[in-house]
Each structure stands twice: as C-alpha cells, then as structure tokens.
Design an enzyme around this catalytic site. Sequence first.
Site, PDB file in Angstrom:
ATOM      1  N   HIS A 123     -15.295  89.759 -12.535  1.00 45.89           N
ATOM      2  CA  HIS A 123     -14.474  90.391 -11.491  1.00 45.89           C
ATOM      3  C   HIS A 123     -14.525  89.519 -10.246  1.00 45.89           C
ATOM      4  O   HIS A 123     -15.590  89.068  -9.830  1.00 45.89           O
ATOM      5  CB  HIS A 123     -15.015  91.789 -11.171  1.00 45.89           C
ATOM      6  N   LEU A 126     -11.850  92.151  -4.659  1.00 44.77           N
ATOM      7  CA  LEU A 126     -12.308  93.498  -4.343  1.00 44.77           C
ATOM      8  C   LEU A 126     -12.971  94.092  -5.588  1.00 44.77           C
ATOM      9  O   LEU A 126     -12.292  94.411  -6.568  1.00 44.77           O
ATOM     10  CB  LEU A 126     -11.129  94.364  -3.914  1.00 44.77           C
ATOM     11  N   LEU A 166      -8.846  90.053 -11.212  1.00 42.89           N
ATOM     12  CA  LEU A 166      -8.595  89.420  -9.916  1.00 42.89           C
ATOM     13  C   LEU A 166      -7.918  90.476  -9.045  1.00 42.89           C
ATOM     14  O   LEU A 166      -6.719  90.701  -9.141  1.00 42.89           O
ATOM     15  CB  LEU A 166      -7.709  88.193 -10.106  1.00 42.89           C
ATOM     16  N   GLU A 167      -8.724  91.114  -8.190  1.00 39.81           N
ATOM     17  CA  GLU A 167      -8.254  92.339  -7.537  1.00 39.81           C
ATOM     18  C   GLU A 167      -8.098  92.179  -6.027  1.00 39.81           C
ATOM     19  O   GLU A 167      -9.040  91.818  -5.324  1.00 39.81           O
ATOM     20  CB  GLU A 167      -9.222  93.490  -7.847  1.00 39.81           C
ATOM     21  N   VAL A 168      -6.914  92.502  -5.566  1.00 43.29           N
ATOM     22  CA  VAL A 168      -6.553  92.575  -4.140  1.00 43.29           C
ATOM     23  C   VAL A 168      -7.001  91.326  -3.387  1.00 43.29           C
ATOM     24  O   VAL A 168      -7.849  91.370  -2.498  1.00 43.29           O
ATOM     25  CB  VAL A 168      -7.108  93.858  -3.487  1.00 43.29           C
TER      26      VAL A 168
END
Length: 272
Positions: A123, A126, A166-168
């Site tokens: 991850h 975010l 791949l978050e925010v």
Amino acid sequence: MYHNRPHVEDIRAMKKRGETISMLFVTTPDEAAAASEAGIHMLSIEGRFFDAEMREAAGDCFVQVGLPYGGWGQFNGRALAIAEDYLRAAFYYASLGGDCFYCSASYDIQKALCDNHIPVVGHIGLIPSYITWTGWRAVGKTADEALALWKHTQKLEEIGVFAAELEVVPDRVAQFLTENSSLVMLGMGAGKHADAQYLFTEDICGYGKNHKPRHGKVYRNFAPELERLQAERIAAFREFRADVDSGGYPGPEHSVAMDDGAFDTFTAQART
C-alpha cells in the site's frame, strides 16, 4: 476452474501492454458474482468475507484477499502480529483460492510472505491502518512526501511485492510511480495513469454509509430501494410477531397431519 483464472504473470502482462485493469471491493457473494458476470478483472475481498462460497461466486476474477492488520481484524480468533501469523493466514486463504494477498504490515513481514512465494500487494499513499500519522488527506503533494512515496515504492519492489494499492496521491506522482516501477499500481483516487482503477461497490451502487470519497463515482443509486426493502422487511417481521402472539401462526396449513388411527395406536402403545 483455477486454470481459467488469471495469474500474477497475466496481471503483470496487462501492465506491460498498457491495459487498464478494473478492480472492485466486494463483501457479498452476490456482489462478487455480479462483478464476475460484468467482466471485472480483479476483486478485493477482506479475509473476514472470503470463503469457498465467495471464491465460487467470483468466477474467473483475480481475487486479492485482505489480510487483517493488527486490531483491524482477526484470523482464527487472534490479531495478526508476527510473520508466522500472516503466513498461516495467507496459506489458509490460498487454499480457498485467493490469488494474491494485501498486507500493510512491516517490511520484514511482507518480505517473509514474498520469500515464501506468496503474491503480496502492498500500500502506497493514504494507508487507512496508518491514518494516525497522516490524517485523512492526500499524501504526496509536497516534494518531500512524493520522494518518500517513491522510496517506499522502491523498497516494496526490492523485497518482492508485486503490486500496491496506490491511494489518494496526486495524479502526476501516481504516473511517475506507475511508469518507473514494476509494481502493478492499483489506483484509488490516484488519477488515470495507475495500472488499475479500483472502487468500492458501495460507492458505485450508491449505498455507502461512510463519507463519499472524491474519487468515488455513483453509477446506480441503490439507496432508496434498499431503504424500501428494509422497511418492508421490518413490516413483515412485525406482522410475524403479531401473528405468533395472537396464535394466528402456525395454522393447520403449516402443520404436518397424522391419521387419527395411527395417532391413537401411538398414544396407546406409548402409555403401556
């Protein structure tokens, strides 16, 4: 059925060919089956929801199983804390047909999984389980934060992780990370350049109870219909309760009949 499903090499090949991957978070067999029927490439399913029924419903979708992190969930009644815990959980879910495994634990634990040839999804950006360090905000808008994301990406690649949520993160940073890493980038609020576009079913279908994220998009609004069905469910339960209280249920049509002669013979023999 196993050999009809994609493998890690197939997902990597899609990245190399520049094919965008569709990905959904699902929590029920009905959602999984709908995703399979619609041709969604990848599903994300938390370990607590993943079982043989879910695997069957997911059909040919490539399934990422989320390994619970610390207090965020349990496996066999205990929180996952050390590499052995994560290995046991991953091998168990693999036996049910999990194709890869999300893990947001430390590098050493992720490496232990990779060293055992388990396909690991990390991850970047975010990370909900680390939220106390960042707050609920985009990560990577400053040069220092973007550089930290790049170093994190390189470390994940080094230890053998094959993909990452791949978050925010800013779309320009997401593009750089995607184009300069072998990791399959599963974008959620990371712009159009990520390898995959990943949304929650509750956002797509409009029945989410949580805060709607900026990147969420509603394609159908199930909320009114679900509210109507819940009201009808409650009404039916109330009618059932009233029927039981009044003696209206069960009636003769709900009971099993017995011939009088047979019953008389039974009671006579039972009393001797």
